[in-house]
Design a protein around this motif. Structure first.
Motif, PDB file in Angstrom:
ATOM      1  N   GLY A  77      41.398  37.124  31.766  1.00  0.00           N
ATOM      2  CA  GLY A  77      41.442  38.384  32.489  1.00  0.00           C
ATOM      3  C   GLY A  77      40.542  39.491  31.990  1.00  0.00           C
ATOM      4  N   TYR A  78      39.623  39.211  31.060  1.00  0.00           N
ATOM      5  CA  TYR A  78      38.876  40.302  30.443  1.00  0.00           C
ATOM      6  C   TYR A  78      37.839  40.923  31.376  1.00  0.00           C
ATOM      7  CZ  TYR A  78      41.234  39.131  26.145  1.00  0.00           C
ATOM      8  OH  TYR A  78      42.204  38.918  25.203  1.00  0.00           O
ATOM      9  N   THR A  79      37.230  40.140  32.269  1.00  0.00           N
ATOM     10  CA  THR A  79      36.301  40.730  33.238  1.00  0.00           C
ATOM     11  C   THR A  79      37.053  41.628  34.204  1.00  0.00           C
ATOM     12  OG1 THR A  79      34.757  38.858  33.086  1.00  0.00           O
ATOM     13  CG2 THR A  79      34.619  40.235  35.055  1.00  0.00           C
ATOM     14  N   ALA A  80      38.178  41.151  34.709  1.00  0.00           N
ATOM     15  CA  ALA A  80      38.983  41.962  35.623  1.00  0.00           C
ATOM     16  C   ALA A  80      39.492  43.229  34.941  1.00  0.00           C
ATOM     17  CB  ALA A  80      40.151  41.133  36.150  1.00  0.00           C
ATOM     18  N   GLN A  81      39.946  43.106  33.727  1.00  0.00           N
ATOM     19  CA  GLN A  81      40.449  44.271  32.992  1.00  0.00           C
ATOM     20  C   GLN A  81      39.343  45.310  32.806  1.00  0.00           C
ATOM     21  OE1 GLN A  81      41.182  43.950  28.688  1.00  0.00           O
ATOM     22  NE2 GLN A  81      43.265  44.711  29.070  1.00  0.00           N
ATOM     23  N   ALA A  82      38.135  44.848  32.469  1.00  0.00           N
ATOM     24  CA  ALA A  82      37.018  45.771  32.274  1.00  0.00           C
ATOM     25  C   ALA A  82      36.633  46.451  33.581  1.00  0.00           C
ATOM     26  CB  ALA A  82      35.821  45.025  31.684  1.00  0.00           C
ATOM     27  N   ALA A  83      36.731  45.733  34.702  1.00  0.00           N
ATOM     28  CA  ALA A  83      36.432  46.343  35.997  1.00  0.00           C
ATOM     29  C   ALA A  83      37.445  47.428  36.329  1.00  0.00           C
ATOM     30  CB  ALA A  83      36.412  45.281  37.084  1.00  0.00           C
ATOM     31  N   LEU A  84      38.711  47.165  36.078  1.00  0.00           N
ATOM     32  CA  LEU A  84      39.765  48.138  36.392  1.00  0.00           C
ATOM     33  C   LEU A  84      39.728  49.352  35.469  1.00  0.00           C
ATOM     34  CD1 LEU A  84      42.702  45.671  37.117  1.00  0.00           C
ATOM     35  CD2 LEU A  84      41.560  47.158  38.781  1.00  0.00           C
ATOM     36  N   ALA A  85      39.022  49.241  34.347  1.00  0.00           N
ATOM     37  CA  ALA A  85      38.881  50.386  33.444  1.00  0.00           C
ATOM     38  C   ALA A  85      37.980  51.461  34.039  1.00  0.00           C
ATOM     39  CB  ALA A  85      38.329  49.934  32.097  1.00  0.00           C
ATOM     40  N   HIS A  86      37.235  51.121  35.095  1.00  0.00           N
ATOM     41  CA  HIS A  86      36.363  52.088  35.762  1.00  0.00           C
ATOM     42  C   HIS A  86      37.151  52.817  36.855  1.00  0.00           C
ATOM     43  CE1 HIS A  86      32.314  50.820  34.204  1.00  0.00           C
ATOM     44  NE2 HIS A  86      33.073  49.834  33.777  1.00  0.00           N
ATOM     45  N   ASP A  87      37.200  54.133  36.764  1.00  0.00           N
ATOM     46  CA  ASP A  87      37.948  54.914  37.745  1.00  0.00           C
ATOM     47  C   ASP A  87      37.376  54.775  39.149  1.00  0.00           C
ATOM     48  OD1 ASP A  87      39.648  55.827  35.777  1.00  0.00           O
ATOM     49  OD2 ASP A  87      38.496  57.658  35.392  1.00  0.00           O
ATOM     50  N   ALA A  88      36.080  54.423  39.240  1.00  0.00           N
ATOM     51  CA  ALA A  88      35.450  54.301  40.554  1.00  0.00           C
ATOM     52  C   ALA A  88      35.942  53.080  41.322  1.00  0.00           C
ATOM     53  CB  ALA A  88      33.928  54.233  40.406  1.00  0.00           C
ATOM     54  N   VAL A  89      36.546  52.120  40.620  1.00  0.00           N
ATOM     55  CA  VAL A  89      37.048  50.906  41.270  1.00  0.00           C
ATOM     56  C   VAL A  89      38.427  51.189  41.846  1.00  0.00           C
ATOM     57  CG1 VAL A  89      37.756  48.509  40.918  1.00  0.00           C
ATOM     58  CG2 VAL A  89      35.709  49.378  39.781  1.00  0.00           C
ATOM     59  N   THR A  90      38.534  51.092  43.164  1.00  0.00           N
ATOM     60  CA  THR A  90      39.819  51.347  43.817  1.00  0.00           C
ATOM     61  C   THR A  90      40.465  50.074  44.352  1.00  0.00           C
ATOM     62  OG1 THR A  90      38.685  51.830  45.902  1.00  0.00           O
ATOM     63  CG2 THR A  90      39.203  53.686  44.471  1.00  0.00           C
ATOM     64  N   ARG A  91      39.686  48.970  44.385  1.00  0.00           N
ATOM     65  CA  ARG A  91      40.249  47.701  44.856  1.00  0.00           C
ATOM     66  C   ARG A  91      39.551  46.552  44.141  1.00  0.00           C
ATOM     67  NH1 ARG A  91      40.292  43.674  48.882  1.00  0.00           N
ATOM     68  NH2 ARG A  91      42.341  43.416  49.889  1.00  0.00           N
ATOM     69  N   LEU A  92      40.352  45.644  43.590  1.00  0.00           N
ATOM     70  CA  LEU A  92      39.812  44.478  42.885  1.00  0.00           C
ATOM     71  C   LEU A  92      40.518  43.226  43.380  1.00  0.00           C
ATOM     72  CD1 LEU A  92      38.024  43.334  40.517  1.00  0.00           C
ATOM     73  CD2 LEU A  92      40.086  43.518  39.107  1.00  0.00           C
ATOM     74  N   THR A  93      39.737  42.246  43.808  1.00  0.00           N
ATOM     75  CA  THR A  93      40.261  40.937  44.190  1.00  0.00           C
ATOM     76  C   THR A  93      39.741  39.905  43.205  1.00  0.00           C
ATOM     77  OG1 THR A  93      40.243  41.592  46.526  1.00  0.00           O
ATOM     78  CG2 THR A  93      40.421  39.234  46.048  1.00  0.00           C
ATOM     79  N   VAL A  94      40.641  39.117  42.636  1.00  0.00           N
ATOM     80  CA  VAL A  94      40.254  38.083  41.679  1.00  0.00           C
ATOM     81  C   VAL A  94      40.616  36.723  42.257  1.00  0.00           C
ATOM     82  CG1 VAL A  94      40.389  37.279  39.300  1.00  0.00           C
ATOM     83  CG2 VAL A  94      40.776  39.701  39.809  1.00  0.00           C
ATOM     84  N   VAL A  95      39.620  35.860  42.397  1.00  0.00           N
ATOM     85  CA  VAL A  95      39.826  34.529  42.971  1.00  0.00           C
ATOM     86  C   VAL A  95      39.760  33.491  41.854  1.00  0.00           C
ATOM     87  CG1 VAL A  95      38.934  32.801  44.575  1.00  0.00           C
ATOM     88  CG2 VAL A  95      38.801  35.227  45.163  1.00  0.00           C
ATOM     89  N   ASP A  96      40.783  32.651  41.764  1.00  0.00           N
ATOM     90  CA  ASP A  96      40.782  31.564  40.780  1.00  0.00           C
ATOM     91  C   ASP A  96      41.321  30.298  41.430  1.00  0.00           C
ATOM     92  OD1 ASP A  96      40.515  31.517  37.483  1.00  0.00           O
ATOM     93  OD2 ASP A  96      41.733  29.881  38.300  1.00  0.00           O
ATOM     94  N   LEU A  97      40.714  29.171  41.101  1.00  0.00           N
ATOM     95  CA  LEU A  97      41.107  27.892  41.680  1.00  0.00           C
ATOM     96  C   LEU A  97      42.471  27.433  41.178  1.00  0.00           C
ATOM     97  CD1 LEU A  97      40.275  25.342  43.348  1.00  0.00           C
ATOM     98  CD2 LEU A  97      39.269  24.451  41.224  1.00  0.00           C
ATOM     99  N   LEU A  98      42.822  27.809  39.954  1.00  0.00           N
ATOM    100  CA  LEU A  98      43.971  27.213  39.262  1.00  0.00           C
ATOM    101  C   LEU A  98      45.215  28.092  39.366  1.00  0.00           C
ATOM    102  CD1 LEU A  98      42.054  25.989  36.078  1.00  0.00           C
ATOM    103  CD2 LEU A  98      42.483  24.753  38.219  1.00  0.00           C
TER     104      LEU A  98
END
Length: 239
Positions: A77-98
């Motif tokens: 989850g470290y890429t997603a966590q780093a993205a959410l640390a940016h206040d400019a990000v208001t929506r994050l979708t994470v796709v994983d096969l597993l």
């Protein structure tokens, strides 16, 4: 001191058994979490600099507020966590096969516990990223053809060293052009690589995107007396 080794979960998947393990490294006096597919290491909490850099470099190439970001590959989850640390990000979708990897985040088995699952901006979606990238409707069934400000991909070891056959054909001019349909004008696609930048991969990205470049990510390996390691983040911008 915690137990020296613990398998937190083990589950079959369509591409093989996946496991989440925790090891205590005496020399570093720390616990390390690892995800394995069979005997192949997918991710370790000891090495996260380039996963974080994928989000930071990708988002630094954008401007404005209300950013809508897609991450391919959840892992720890470290890429997603780093993205959410940016206040400019208001929506994050994470796709994983597993499915088990998504479940670990919902159950709090990973180092960041349920941080991603609890964030109202974040949606964890099970699916084949590469199949969705070539589909007509894209990544979200309820938003067919939806475009993102940034698509950040951390799935394969490198674009030339694939984790599984699902991505075969993706790292081509045609495959990346398919993905480009789901990127907003001026938007960014980022690729993570376990190895140092290679000109051939930058050139490949440049066949599909109007601007392409590579950023080296250099960090110290604590298991090798601080010897420097170099990995890469490749970035492409849609005109």
């Amino acid at each position: 001191m915690s137990a020296m080794f613990e398998e937190l979960d083990y589950a079959p998947t369509p591409i093989g058994a996946v496991s989440l393990r925790r090891r205590h490294i005496l020399a570093l006096k720390t616990d390390v979490f690892e995800i394995l597919l069979g005997e192949e290491h997918l991710m370790s909490s000891l090495f996260t600099a380039s996963e974080v850099a994928l989000a930071e470099l990708g988002l630094a190439a954008l401007s404005g507020e209300g950013l809508d970001v897609l991450v391919g590959g959840l892992g720890l989850g470290y890429t997603a966590q780093a993205a959410l640390a940016h206040d400019a990000v208001t929506r994050l979708t994470v796709v994983d096969l597993l499915e088990p990897v998504i479940r670990w985040h919902k159950e709090g088995l990973v180092p960041m516990k349920t941080e991603l699952a609890d964030d109202p901006r974040c949606r964890l979606l099970q699916g084949d990223f590469f199949a969705l990238a070539t589909s007509n409707d894209g990544f979200e069934a309820n938003r067919p053809g939806h475009q993102y400000d940034a698509i950040l991909i951390d799935i394969d070891h490198t674009p030339e060293r694939l984790l599984h056959g699902q991505s075969e054909g993706f790292y081509t001019s045609d495959g990346l052009s398919d993905l480009k349909r789901f990127v907003k004008p001026g938007g960014i696609v980022g690729l993570w690589s376990d190895e140092a930048p290679e000109e051939a991969i930058t050139a490949l990205l440049g066949e599909a995107f109007e601007e392409a470049w590579a950023e080296p990510v250099v960090f110290a390996n604590p298991l090798q007396d601080g010897r420097e390691m170099t990995q890469a983040v490749y970035l492409g911008r849609k005109a």
